[in-house]
Motif scaffolding. Structure first.
Motif, PDB file in Angstrom:
ATOM      1  N   GLY A  66      32.588  46.496  51.238  1.00 42.65           N
ATOM      2  CA  GLY A  66      32.966  45.462  52.137  1.00 42.65           C
ATOM      3  C   GLY A  66      32.895  44.002  51.716  1.00 42.65           C
ATOM      4  N   VAL A  67      31.406  43.709  51.893  1.00 45.50           N
ATOM      5  CA  VAL A  67      30.986  42.356  51.610  1.00 45.50           C
ATOM      6  C   VAL A  67      31.340  41.965  50.152  1.00 45.50           C
ATOM      7  N   GLY A  68      31.286  42.921  49.188  1.00 46.47           N
ATOM      8  CA  GLY A  68      31.355  42.412  47.888  1.00 46.47           C
ATOM      9  C   GLY A  68      32.680  42.127  47.362  1.00 46.47           C
ATOM     10  N   SER A  69      33.821  42.574  48.130  1.00 50.11           N
ATOM     11  CA  SER A  69      35.192  42.609  47.730  1.00 50.11           C
ATOM     12  C   SER A  69      35.407  41.136  48.340  1.00 50.11           C
ATOM     13  N   PHE A  70      35.091  40.633  49.372  1.00 49.45           N
ATOM     14  CA  PHE A  70      35.261  39.401  49.849  1.00 49.45           C
ATOM     15  C   PHE A  70      34.546  38.355  48.952  1.00 49.45           C
ATOM     16  N   ALA A  71      33.663  38.528  48.566  1.00 49.50           N
ATOM     17  CA  ALA A  71      32.455  37.773  47.750  1.00 49.50           C
ATOM     18  C   ALA A  71      33.048  37.382  46.557  1.00 49.50           C
ATOM     19  N   ILE A  72      33.600  38.547  45.964  1.00 53.04           N
ATOM     20  CA  ILE A  72      34.456  38.270  44.492  1.00 53.04           C
ATOM     21  C   ILE A  72      35.502  37.247  44.580  1.00 53.04           C
ATOM     22  N   GLN A  73      36.334  37.634  45.759  1.00 50.79           N
ATOM     23  CA  GLN A  73      37.558  36.722  45.818  1.00 50.79           C
ATOM     24  C   GLN A  73      37.108  35.064  46.341  1.00 50.79           C
ATOM     25  N   PHE A  74      36.111  35.059  47.344  1.00 45.02           N
ATOM     26  CA  PHE A  74      35.674  33.786  47.811  1.00 45.02           C
ATOM     27  C   PHE A  74      34.987  32.898  46.381  1.00 45.02           C
ATOM     28  N   ALA A  75      34.117  33.679  45.883  1.00 46.19           N
ATOM     29  CA  ALA A  75      33.448  33.021  44.861  1.00 46.19           C
ATOM     30  C   ALA A  75      34.594  32.652  43.428  1.00 46.19           C
ATOM     31  N   ARG A  76      35.640  33.382  43.159  1.00 47.72           N
ATOM     32  CA  ARG A  76      36.544  33.173  42.256  1.00 47.72           C
ATOM     33  C   ARG A  76      37.335  31.777  42.624  1.00 47.72           C
ATOM     34  N   ALA A  77      37.605  31.716  43.997  1.00 45.83           N
ATOM     35  CA  ALA A  77      38.536  30.672  44.447  1.00 45.83           C
ATOM     36  C   ALA A  77      37.637  29.425  44.474  1.00 45.83           C
ATOM     37  N   SER A  78      36.313  29.485  44.402  1.00 49.79           N
ATOM     38  CA  SER A  78      35.647  28.154  44.435  1.00 49.79           C
ATOM     39  C   SER A  78      35.558  27.733  43.046  1.00 49.79           C
ATOM     40  N   GLY A  79      35.867  28.521  42.007  1.00 52.94           N
ATOM     41  CA  GLY A  79      35.576  27.962  40.740  1.00 52.94           C
ATOM     42  C   GLY A  79      34.541  28.401  39.983  1.00 52.94           C
ATOM     43  N   ALA A  80      33.732  29.437  40.610  1.00 50.41           N
ATOM     44  CA  ALA A  80      32.606  29.999  39.875  1.00 50.41           C
ATOM     45  C   ALA A  80      33.022  31.247  39.024  1.00 50.41           C
ATOM     46  N   ARG A  81      31.966  31.496  38.009  1.00 50.69           N
ATOM     47  CA  ARG A  81      32.285  32.715  37.073  1.00 50.69           C
ATOM     48  C   ARG A  81      31.664  33.784  37.884  1.00 50.69           C
ATOM     49  N   VAL A  82      32.407  34.802  37.924  1.00 50.28           N
ATOM     50  CA  VAL A  82      31.997  36.209  38.783  1.00 50.28           C
ATOM     51  C   VAL A  82      31.635  37.317  38.009  1.00 50.28           C
ATOM     52  N   ILE A  83      30.535  37.773  38.104  1.00 49.61           N
ATOM     53  CA  ILE A  83      29.980  39.120  37.458  1.00 49.61           C
ATOM     54  C   ILE A  83      29.905  40.107  38.813  1.00 49.61           C
ATOM     55  N   ALA A  84      30.389  41.246  38.538  1.00 48.52           N
ATOM     56  CA  ALA A  84      30.273  42.377  39.635  1.00 48.52           C
ATOM     57  C   ALA A  84      29.668  43.689  39.091  1.00 48.52           C
ATOM     58  N   THR A  85      28.929  44.436  39.687  1.00 47.05           N
ATOM     59  CA  THR A  85      28.673  45.661  39.437  1.00 47.05           C
ATOM     60  C   THR A  85      29.285  46.660  40.256  1.00 47.05           C
ATOM     61  N   ALA A  86      29.933  47.821  39.665  1.00 45.56           N
ATOM     62  CA  ALA A  86      30.677  48.907  40.340  1.00 45.56           C
ATOM     63  C   ALA A  86      30.638  50.105  39.656  1.00 45.56           C
ATOM     64  N   SER A  87      31.246  51.277  39.957  1.00 43.44           N
ATOM     65  CA  SER A  87      31.294  52.362  39.484  1.00 43.44           C
ATOM     66  C   SER A  87      32.693  53.103  39.588  1.00 43.44           C
ATOM     67  N   GLY A  88      32.913  54.105  39.085  1.00 45.08           N
ATOM     68  CA  GLY A  88      34.267  54.813  39.196  1.00 45.08           C
ATOM     69  C   GLY A  88      35.483  53.839  39.554  1.00 45.08           C
ATOM     70  N   ASP A  89      36.387  54.198  40.409  1.00 42.67           N
ATOM     71  CA  ASP A  89      37.439  53.393  40.567  1.00 42.67           C
ATOM     72  C   ASP A  89      36.969  51.994  41.253  1.00 42.67           C
ATOM     73  N   GLY A  90      35.895  51.745  41.567  1.00 42.88           N
ATOM     74  CA  GLY A  90      35.414  50.435  41.991  1.00 42.88           C
ATOM     75  C   GLY A  90      35.338  49.401  40.928  1.00 42.88           C
ATOM     76  N   ILE A  91      35.437  49.886  39.647  1.00 38.78           N
ATOM     77  CA  ILE A  91      35.531  49.051  38.585  1.00 38.78           C
ATOM     78  C   ILE A  91      36.819  48.573  38.366  1.00 38.78           C
TER      79      ILE A  91
END
Length: 307
Positions: A154-179
């Motif tokens: 829930g939080v991670g999915s928003f954080a990726i999008q907000f961070a990307r929109a701000s011009g930051a480089r985004v690295i995430a951890t995930a597994s399975g279909d979450g990748i």
């Protein structure tokens, strides 16, 4: 009206018929169209947070809702019957998973045009927490690098999008279909934590958003640059580890704030940030939704509809 109620800590929530709440002069009565579950709801039910969030029973579950104003208090200005609104209630008060909810008028934000209520209900806590962590506390800026754990949550999915929109480089951890989900949301790099150790792959990170805690949090200190920042959404960070790595660490305590929610909704509209929804269920299937949230495997938000 129907409402999801808790009789005590560690008891299963049940649907009961209760009286429609009365509103005060500074409140509005919202006919709830949809409400979202959060990890906090599971923690409240278990009683592990009763020192911070003491509940009074019987308690109506839920803090995130979207619906239509049914009535307004005598002192409320600017809101009218029929307005479509989003709100985050005080978690101790609860009340979102019900036919109607009493909401302080200063918690309200208008639903963006053409956004379904079941989508809007997924915004308040998860998107607000992501925003608070990234920008208000994390100070994330253009060109910086952020590591977001559980990027398909829930939080991670928003954080990726907000961070990307701000011009930051985004690295995430995930597994399975979450990748694939994390990549679709805009992560520049996704690490499958089941098959790779992020701590051996990363260094000089500016900001870590910790949504997991435990060993993941401990290992995250080592990937930060000197002076970097770790923000945990699940447990107070280890101060000794923070000092040893010369980084800043802080627990994110998210409070209901109508002004922040308004900024978040505006930013979502401007940057086309979407609400990742794991599933939407009718209220009478709430037990299945609660079990899914308890599992920790939800991809985004779980929404219950009232009609």
């Amino acid at each position: 009206m129907k409402a999801v109620r808790l009789d005590d800590y560690n008891t299963a929530p049940v649907i009961r018929d209760i009286t429609t709440p009365e509103i005060g002069p500074e409140d509005v009565l919202v006919r709830v169209g949809a409400a979202a579950l959060n990890p906090l709801d599971i923690k409240l039910q278990s009683g592990v947070l009763q020192g911070y969030f003491p509940l009074e029973f019987r308690y109506t579950v839920g803090s995130d809702l979207a619906g239509m104003i049914e009535d307004v208090g005598a002192n409320v200005i600017g809101w009218h019957k029929g307005d479509k609104v989003i709100a985050r209630l005080d978690p101790v008060a609860g009340g979102a998973l019900a036919g109607f909810a009493c909401v302080p008028a200063n918690y309200l934000v208008k639903v963006p045009e053409d956004m379904p209520l079941e989508v809007a209900a997924g915004i308040p806590t998860a998107a607000g927490t992501a925003w608070q962590a990234l920008f208000e506390l994390g100070g994330l800026g253009v060109g910086q690098t952020v590591l977001i754990h559980a990027g398909a949550g829930g939080v991670g999915s928003f954080a990726i999008q907000f961070a990307r929109a701000s011009g930051a480089r985004v690295i995430a951890t995930a597994s399975g279909d979450g990748i694939a989900i994390a990549r679709t949301l805009g992560a520049d790099q996704v690490i499958d934590y089941r098959h790779a150790d992020f701590a051996e792959m990363l260094s000089d990170i500016d900001l870590v958003i910790d949504t997991i805690g435990g060993e993941t949090q401990q290992k995250s200190f080592g990937v930060l640059r000197s002076g970097g920042r770790l923000l945990s959404l699940v447990a107070p960070p280890d101060e000794a580890l923070a000092h040893a790595h010369n980084v800043n660490a802080q627990f994110v305590f998210h409070m209901s704030d109508g002004d922040r929610l308004a900024r978040v909704v505006s930013a979502m509209t401007e940057s086309n940030v979407r609400v990742l929804i794991d599933r939407t269920v009718p209220l009478d299937q709430f037990a299945d939704a609660f079990a899914r949230q308890s599992s920790g495997r939800a991809r985004g938000k779980i929404i219950a509809t009232m009609v």
